[in-house]
Structure formats: C-alpha cells, structure tokens
Design a protein around this motif. Structure first.
Motif, PDB file in Angstrom:
ATOM      1  N   TYR A 148       0.830  -1.202   0.000  1.00 36.56           N
ATOM      2  CA  TYR A 148       0.000   0.000   0.000  1.00 36.56           C
ATOM      3  C   TYR A 148       0.871   1.261   0.000  1.00 36.56           C
ATOM      4  CZ  TYR A 148      -4.260  -2.670   0.760  1.00 36.56           C
ATOM      5  OH  TYR A 148      -5.311  -3.533   0.601  1.00 36.56           O
ATOM      6  N   LEU A 149       0.524   2.172  -0.921  1.00 39.63           N
ATOM      7  CA  LEU A 149       1.282   3.422  -1.060  1.00 39.63           C
ATOM      8  C   LEU A 149       0.341   4.594  -1.248  1.00 39.63           C
ATOM      9  CD1 LEU A 149       4.041   2.381  -3.642  1.00 39.63           C
ATOM     10  CD2 LEU A 149       4.376   2.708  -1.188  1.00 39.63           C
ATOM     11  N   SER A 150       0.671   5.739  -0.614  1.00 43.57           N
ATOM     12  CA  SER A 150       0.041   7.014  -0.956  1.00 43.57           C
ATOM     13  C   SER A 150       0.788   7.593  -2.150  1.00 43.57           C
ATOM     14  CB  SER A 150       0.122   7.970   0.234  1.00 43.57           C
ATOM     15  OG  SER A 150       1.493   8.286   0.479  1.00 43.57           O
ATOM     16  N   VAL A 151       0.371   8.767  -2.643  1.00 41.77           N
ATOM     17  CA  VAL A 151       1.094   9.396  -3.748  1.00 41.77           C
ATOM     18  C   VAL A 151       2.522   9.751  -3.325  1.00 41.77           C
ATOM     19  CG1 VAL A 151       0.301  11.754  -3.247  1.00 41.77           C
ATOM     20  CG2 VAL A 151       0.969  11.139  -5.578  1.00 41.77           C
ATOM     21  N   ARG A 152       2.702  10.094  -2.040  1.00 40.80           N
ATOM     22  CA  ARG A 152       4.049  10.378  -1.551  1.00 40.80           C
ATOM     23  C   ARG A 152       4.929   9.133  -1.672  1.00 40.80           C
ATOM     24  NH1 ARG A 152       6.320  14.107   1.814  1.00 40.80           N
ATOM     25  NH2 ARG A 152       4.269  14.963   2.370  1.00 40.80           N
ATOM     26  N   GLY A 153       4.424   8.004  -1.200  1.00 36.63           N
ATOM     27  CA  GLY A 153       5.183   6.763  -1.287  1.00 36.63           C
ATOM     28  C   GLY A 153       5.425   6.342  -2.718  1.00 36.63           C
ATOM     29  N   ALA A 154       4.438   6.592  -3.584  1.00 37.67           N
ATOM     30  CA  ALA A 154       4.589   6.217  -4.993  1.00 37.67           C
ATOM     31  C   ALA A 154       5.692   7.029  -5.661  1.00 37.67           C
ATOM     32  CB  ALA A 154       3.264   6.413  -5.734  1.00 37.67           C
ATOM     33  N   LEU A 155       5.835   8.300  -5.244  1.00 39.95           N
ATOM     34  CA  LEU A 155       6.917   9.125  -5.785  1.00 39.95           C
ATOM     35  C   LEU A 155       8.264   8.725  -5.190  1.00 39.95           C
ATOM     36  CD1 LEU A 155       5.211  12.637  -5.881  1.00 39.95           C
ATOM     37  CD2 LEU A 155       6.102  11.379  -7.848  1.00 39.95           C
ATOM     38  N   GLU A 156       8.284   8.454  -3.892  1.00 41.05           N
ATOM     39  CA  GLU A 156       9.534   8.061  -3.234  1.00 41.05           C
ATOM     40  C   GLU A 156      10.120   6.802  -3.872  1.00 41.05           C
ATOM     41  OE1 GLU A 156       8.419   9.649   1.276  1.00 41.05           O
ATOM     42  OE2 GLU A 156       8.671   7.498   0.864  1.00 41.05           O
ATOM     43  N   LEU A 157       9.244   5.819  -4.163  1.00 42.31           N
ATOM     44  CA  LEU A 157       9.704   4.522  -4.680  1.00 42.31           C
ATOM     45  C   LEU A 157       9.531   4.411  -6.194  1.00 42.31           C
ATOM     46  CD1 LEU A 157       8.199   2.291  -1.854  1.00 42.31           C
ATOM     47  CD2 LEU A 157      10.550   3.134  -2.067  1.00 42.31           C
ATOM     48  N   SER A 158       9.012   5.477  -6.821  1.00 39.69           N
ATOM     49  CA  SER A 158       8.801   5.516  -8.274  1.00 39.69           C
ATOM     50  C   SER A 158       7.993   4.294  -8.743  1.00 39.69           C
ATOM     51  CB  SER A 158      10.156   5.573  -9.007  1.00 39.69           C
ATOM     52  OG  SER A 158      10.000   6.129 -10.284  1.00 39.69           O
ATOM     53  N   CYS A 159       6.813   4.127  -8.139  1.00 40.20           N
ATOM     54  CA  CYS A 159       5.986   2.944  -8.370  1.00 40.20           C
ATOM     55  C   CYS A 159       5.131   3.089  -9.632  1.00 40.20           C
ATOM     56  CB  CYS A 159       5.097   2.703  -7.159  1.00 40.20           C
ATOM     57  SG  CYS A 159       4.006   1.289  -7.331  1.00 40.20           S
ATOM     58  N   ASN A 160       5.422   2.289 -10.650  1.00 40.97           N
ATOM     59  CA  ASN A 160       4.651   2.306 -11.890  1.00 40.97           C
ATOM     60  C   ASN A 160       3.217   1.843 -11.677  1.00 40.97           C
ATOM     61  OD1 ASN A 160       6.913   3.154 -13.266  1.00 40.97           O
ATOM     62  ND2 ASN A 160       7.436   1.124 -14.059  1.00 40.97           N
ATOM     63  N   ASP A 161       3.054   0.803 -10.850  1.00 40.53           N
ATOM     64  CA  ASP A 161       1.730   0.227 -10.605  1.00 40.53           C
ATOM     65  C   ASP A 161       0.787   1.270 -10.024  1.00 40.53           C
ATOM     66  OD1 ASP A 161      -0.450  -1.336  -9.994  1.00 40.53           O
ATOM     67  OD2 ASP A 161       0.686  -2.896  -8.956  1.00 40.53           O
ATOM     68  N   ALA A 162       1.238   1.995  -8.991  1.00 40.09           N
ATOM     69  CA  ALA A 162       0.381   2.993  -8.350  1.00 40.09           C
ATOM     70  C   ALA A 162       0.000   4.109  -9.318  1.00 40.09           C
ATOM     71  CB  ALA A 162       1.094   3.571  -7.127  1.00 40.09           C
ATOM     72  N   PHE A 163       0.954   4.560 -10.127  1.00 44.81           N
ATOM     73  CA  PHE A 163       0.647   5.649 -11.056  1.00 44.81           C
ATOM     74  C   PHE A 163      -0.281   5.196 -12.181  1.00 44.81           C
ATOM     75  CE2 PHE A 163       3.794   8.166  -8.932  1.00 44.81           C
ATOM     76  CZ  PHE A 163       3.346   9.461  -9.150  1.00 44.81           C
ATOM     77  N   ALA A 164      -0.164   3.963 -12.606  1.00 43.37           N
ATOM     78  CA  ALA A 164      -1.106   3.444 -13.599  1.00 43.37           C
ATOM     79  C   ALA A 164      -2.509   3.394 -13.018  1.00 43.37           C
ATOM     80  CB  ALA A 164      -0.651   2.062 -14.064  1.00 43.37           C
ATOM     81  N   GLN A 165      -2.622   3.018 -11.744  1.00 43.93           N
ATOM     82  CA  GLN A 165      -3.933   3.005 -11.095  1.00 43.93           C
ATOM     83  C   GLN A 165      -4.502   4.415 -10.970  1.00 43.93           C
ATOM     84  OE1 GLN A 165      -4.251   0.454  -7.499  1.00 43.93           O
ATOM     85  NE2 GLN A 165      -2.202  -0.317  -8.069  1.00 43.93           N
ATOM     86  N   MET A 166      -3.647   5.376 -10.652  1.00 44.08           N
ATOM     87  CA  MET A 166      -4.108   6.769 -10.569  1.00 44.08           C
ATOM     88  C   MET A 166      -4.691   7.234 -11.901  1.00 44.08           C
ATOM     89  SD  MET A 166      -1.021   8.658  -8.469  1.00 44.08           S
ATOM     90  CE  MET A 166      -0.058   7.735  -7.282  1.00 44.08           C
ATOM     91  N   SER A 167      -4.062   6.811 -12.995  1.00 46.03           N
ATOM     92  CA  SER A 167      -4.507   7.266 -14.322  1.00 46.03           C
ATOM     93  C   SER A 167      -5.940   6.830 -14.630  1.00 46.03           C
ATOM     94  CB  SER A 167      -3.555   6.757 -15.405  1.00 46.03           C
ATOM     95  OG  SER A 167      -3.698   5.364 -15.600  1.00 46.03           O
ATOM     96  N   ASP A 168      -6.387   5.724 -14.000  1.00 43.00           N
ATOM     97  CA  ASP A 168      -7.761   5.260 -14.235  1.00 43.00           C
ATOM     98  C   ASP A 168      -8.792   6.194 -13.616  1.00 43.00           C
ATOM     99  OD1 ASP A 168      -6.888   3.006 -15.590  1.00 43.00           O
ATOM    100  OD2 ASP A 168      -6.867   1.737 -13.801  1.00 43.00           O
ATOM    101  N   LEU A 169      -8.378   7.041 -12.665  1.00 39.36           N
ATOM    102  CA  LEU A 169      -9.321   7.871 -11.923  1.00 39.36           C
ATOM    103  C   LEU A 169      -9.591   9.228 -12.585  1.00 39.36           C
ATOM    104  CD1 LEU A 169      -7.919   7.208  -8.326  1.00 39.36           C
ATOM    105  CD2 LEU A 169      -9.777   5.999  -9.509  1.00 39.36           C
TER     106      LEU A 169
END
Length: 628
Positions: free
Chosen positions: A320-341
């Motif tokens: 589980y990641l917030s946008v902060r965590g997604a930026l810290e770890l450069s998470c592709n999965d989280a950002f792809a999920q954000m794009s669906d919203l």
C-alpha cells in the motif's frame, strides 16, 4: 572623272547631309550634358559594428574583431623565393607552399596566400611588408570577425557568426537584428552600432558546472550530457550545458554532435521524472488526495471492454502506497492506477498547461516541440494514458522539463524562461532590462507545496537519496527510460536516458536544476549515476550564490577586533594563500611576476582562488582570484 550610276551627285549630297545632321546631334547632346550639374558621388555605405554578447555580469562571450585575407599580385613579384622566405614566419606557412601559390598563378592579377588571419597577425605582417618594400604587390582584405574569449563555454547558447558576418546558430542567430542592424536607406552615420546582449547565464558558475558535467560524462562514458540551472522565481537561466560542445573559435572544424543544442532540440521520453507532473494533475484535479492509497503487487493489469488486457510491470512489490510513497519509490503500478481515476481530456489539459507539446519560447532558434499523443492518434491505445503517466509514449525537451518544474517551484504560477538579462547600446544605456513574466496559474499553491514535500522525502529516503545535501533541503525526482530503437523498432535494451530533477531549498525555492545523461555505459539507473551529480552541482551553485547553509558555523567573540599588518605576499615555488587579502596587497604581485597571468574578479577581499594554496608554480600559469 566619270561616276557610275550609283555615285551620282544627288546621293552624295544626301550622304553628306546625313553625316552633318549626326554631327550636329552629337555636338548638341554633348553641349547639353556639359552644362548639366554633375551628379553627387554616391554616399559611402556605412559600416556596421556588431554588438557583443556578454554574461549577466558583463564578462565577454562574443566580441567584434576584424580578420583579413592576405593576397598578392604574382606577376609583380620579382623574386618569389625571397618574398616567401621573408614572410613565411608571420604567415605561419612553409616558404615552399607560398612559392607554389605564386608560381602556379604567375600571370594572375590576384592570388590569396592565406585566409582569415587575425588583426595581431596582420599588424606584424604589414610591418614586415613595409620594411622590405613589398607593399606595391600585397593586399589585405578586411572582413568582419568574431572572437569567443571563453572558447567552448556555453557554445550552443552563444552560437556562431559565419564568415559572411551573419549569425548561424544560438543567440548570434536569434538576436541577429539587434546585434547587427540593417543599414536604413539614407543613413548618414559612418558607422552603425549593434546592441550589446547581456545573457542571464553566469559564466563563472557555467565554468564550474561544465567542469562537473565533463567529469560526469567521462565517468559514465555517456554519449551526451545536459544541465540546466534556472532561477525558480524569475525564470532566468543561470547555466545551460550541452555536451559534447564546440570551440566557437574553430567552429567549422567541429563535429555535428558538438554543434547540437540538445536541451532545445533533442526530444526523448523522460521516464519516471514525469511522475511529478502526473501526480500534480491527479492531486490538483481532486481525484486523489494525500491519503488515497494504492496497492502495488508488482504488476498493473486491466481488461478493457474490448477484452484487451493491459499489463505494466513495476520494479518491486511495494504494497500500500500514498502518492508520496509512490513518488519516493517511483511505483509504476500505483501511477497506472491513478490514471484510471482521471478522464483523458483533463489529464491532457494539465500536460498542455505545463507546456509539453509546444515550444517554451526562449530566445533560441530551432527549438523542438516534443510530442504529446492525443486520442485521435492512430497509435493511441487503452494503455496510452497509463504509460504517459509514467513518462512514456510522449517526448519532451530538457527546456520543457525545467519550465514545468518552475511551476511547482513557484507555487503553481509559471515564470517564463529566458536567456535575456538586458540590452544596452554602444554607450552603455540600458534599452531593456528583464522583469519576470508569469503565465496563468496552473496549480493550486497547496498542490505545489505538497509535491515539493514529496520530492524532499524522495531525496531523504527514496530513489533520489544520493542527491541529498544534508545542510540545505532539496527535492528531487529521478527517472531512467529506455530509448527508442530506430533500427528494429520498440525500445532498446542497451540505450537509456537517465535524468534527475531537483528544486532547492524546499521551504523557499530559489533554483531548479535538471540533468540528463544519454546512453551511459554500465550503470544506467538515474538514482545511482545522476543523483550524485545533482548533489555536486547543487553544492557548487549554493556556494557560488552564497546561499545560507544550516550547518554554517557561528562564532562568538567579544566584539574587539585586532588589526595587524599583512605580511608581504611572495611567490617563489608554490602558490601562496591569498584568502582574506585585500586588493591592494595584490597590485605588487601583478607588476613583479611577468611569467604569471593573474585574473582578478570583483572588489574587496579574496574569497576564493585557483589553483589552491601550495600548488607548484609553472611558467605561464594563470592564477584566478575572486574578491568580494
């Protein structure tokens, strides 16, 4: 005398009459012309003296000079060997080569011996010619010329003036009308002076950062390197580096790669650095907030209504990641999920407002626009928005990336990037002075502030940790992207763009710093090879600009200051310690050490020197002293 049938008296009278009439017409015409006021001789064409290009502090980057073509009239030279032997040293040619030119064109009115000799060389050569009475068959043709005192420093920005007197690249080209104005009809002034262009770059800072950049390029064995440092509030670009670079004094001999203005002309997929701007769109639009969580299992998958399955892999299982965590770890999965919203049109509108897909409008020629895909493109697919969100399927320039980062650094308000600090006339009168220009607000100030805090934590414990400064807060985002394979299609397995964006200090941003390394060999992850260069360059910028460091020592004392006389400075075998010395202490050294060259910048006391104290003295050495 008997005449034939043709030469009868009547015809002879007609012939004489015609001749007489023609003579009268000639006499009348000549008389009328002789009584006319002779036309005024044509006015001499005014000469144009091209303006200079200097840095923000007035240090020359490009200045007007004269060059000369040196030629002779071969048939007037009685002894070619004697002539060639006499001038060969000053011309810088072998005597036999000069003789060959003369002998091959023995009956010609004119033959060029050497093109583009300098004013200094011309003066020496003219003295030799006068002393040996060669003047009647020698000729010098003056040409407008340019000297670039700092050689390859910021060469793609400064640009180059060709042999015909016109700018061919960079500021020399884009500011041609100001540097070398056209002569207006009826102009009576003997000389027309161009304007002097003051750029925003600081040449001393540029030199220091170029040294860091060249070392990093060599260490990573990269094919090219870009660095831009800009003032976060005014949009003024303080340093602009594109490597490899060209020596402007030998520009025609440079390779095509050395001439490319990469930050303006080269487009590429930025990879994960772009996640800053995607996150800005998702947060600012309200589809997510600081507490929204996404679960990363290492693979983003989605099946469309047309039964098409989309897969985007991540480097790890982040949970589980917030946008902060997604930026810290450069998470592709989280950002792809954000794009669906976020709907596609809103997402693309943010990309457009940041300035991607269009020129920044800086004062440089041939700036590229990059490419932002739209839904009507044939290559648009169900995965396009998700991959654009992580910095793929769109191309950018380095200038566009800095322009977009300035929005975040300046609390959501975009300052216009510029290289133009001021314009002065030949008498030093200011005709233009840059004042910041701002576009419409792009982000809420709260969004920009939160993103900066996310970038700061990325530097503290995320992929950008090697860029952390320690005593000044810095926000960063790294990105490593596979480059397109132009031969086989798709993406290359060996060629990468490694880049890193930095903004500092985070509390009140002053500088946006962006570095791009292209096609590094061996290690390619930006967090490992670019982030350390960001740290080194940021340290240099902080010290150069005199920014306050948190760890700067404070010294307590009684307030009583003891003043003692400075011991005289003596130069023997090593460079002395100049730090803290006033300018008056330096004057005797300048006069008593003709074998050394001193460069003294500023007024006051010495705050830095090069080479360092204790360095061995070498004949012809340059010692640079910076005073404040």
């Amino acid at each position: 005398m008997q005449t034939n049938g043709f030469l009868i008296k009547k015809r002879l009278y007609l012939l004489f009459a015609a001749i007489a009439f023609m003579l009268l017409v000639i006499i009348f015409t000549y008389g009328r012309l002789s009584l006319r006021t002779p036309p005024a001789p044509p006015a001499p064409t005014p000469s144009v003296e091209r303006g200079s290009i200097v840095d923000r502090n007035g240090k020359p980057l490009a200045v007007q000079t004269n060059f000369y073509h040196f030629g002779v009239t071969p048939k007037l030279i009685k002894d070619p060997k004697y002539f060639a032997d006499t001038i060969s040293k000053e011309v810088g040619m072998r005597s036999i080569d000069i003789q060959n030119i003369i002998n091959l064109r023995r009956q010609a009115q004119y033959a060029i011996i050497k093109k583009h000799i300098s004013q200094e060389q011309c003066d020496r050569l003219m003295a030799v010619i006068r002393d040996h009475d060669f003047s009647h068959f020698c000729r010098f043709d003056q040409l407008p010329g340019r000297i670039y005192p700092l050689n390859d420093l910021a060469s793609q920005l400064v640009g180059y003036m060709g042999t015909m007197g016109s700018g061919l690249s960079g500021i020399e080209y884009s500011m041609e009308d100001l540097l070398s104005p056209e002569v207006k009809e009826g102009e009576t002034e003997p000389t027309i002076y161009g304007k002097n262009i003051y750029l925003t770059i600081d040449s001393d800072l540029q030199y220091k950062l170029e040294k860091i950049s060249k070392n990093a390029m060599e260490t990573t064995q990269a094919e090219s390197f870009m660095l831009i440092a800009a003032d976060a509030k005014s949009g003024e670009i303080l340093s602009y580096i594109s490597l490899p670079s060209a020596d402007l004094n030998t520009y025609p001999k440079s390779t095509s790669q050395q001439k490319i203005d990469r930050p303006a002309m080269v487009t590429y997929e930025p990879g994960s650095v772009f996640k800053i701007f995607s996150a800005a769109a998702y947060l600012d639009s309200g589809v997510i907030n600081e507490d929204t969580l996404f679960f990363c299992d290492g693979l983003y998958t989605r099946t469309t209504n047309h039964n098409e399955t989309i897969r985007i892999s991540c480097l790890d299982h982040h949970g589980y990641l917030s946008v902060r965590g997604a930026l810290e770890l450069s998470c592709n999965d989280a950002f792809a999920q954000m794009s669906d919203l976020l709907n596609t049109n809103t997402f693309l509108s943010y990309i457009d407002k940041f300035g991607f897909g269009k020129k920044t409008g800086v004062e440089l020629p041939r700036e590229e626009t990059g490419y932002v895909k739209t839904p009507d493109a044939k290559s648009w697919s169900a995965r396009t928005k998700a991959t654009m969100s992580i910095g793929q399927e769109l191309t950018v320039t380095a200038l566009q990336m800095v322009q977009a980062a300035e929005v975040i650094a300046n609390k959501g308000l975009p300052p216009k990037l510029t290289f133009l600090k001021r314009i002065k006339d030949k008498d030093g009168q200011v005709e233009y002075n840059h004042t910041p220009e701002y576009g419409d607000r792009i982000l809420k100030a709260s969004t920009a502030k939160y993103l900066l805090s996310c970038m700061e934590s990325t530097a503290e414990k995320g992929t950008g940790s090697r860029a952390a400064l320690g005593d000044i807060s810095i926000g960063v985002k790294t990105g490593t992207a596979q480059m397109a394979d132009p031969i086989h299609g798709g993406y290359s397995e060996t060629d990468f763009i490694s880049n890193c964006m930095a903004i500092f200090p985070v509390e009140e941003p002053q500088i946006v710093l962006y570095i791009v390394v292209e096609k590094a060999k061996g290690e390619t992850y930006a967090g490992r090879i670019v982030a350390p260069v960001i740290r080194e360059a940021a340290d240099e910028i902080i010290d150069h600009l005199g920014m306050t460091r948190d760890a700067a020592p404070a010294v307590e004392h009684t307030g009583l200051v003891s003043i003692t006389e400075n011991t005289p400075l003596i130069i023997d075998d090593i460079v002395p310690d100049f730090l803290g010395r006033p300018k008056r202490d330096l004057i005797p050294l300048l006069q008593s050490n003709p074998g050394l060259k001193f460069v003294v910048n500023g007024e006051g006391w010495v705050v830095s020197q090069k080479p360092a104290p204790g360095s061995p003295i070498v004949e012809g050495m340059t010692i640079e002293l910076n005073l404040e």
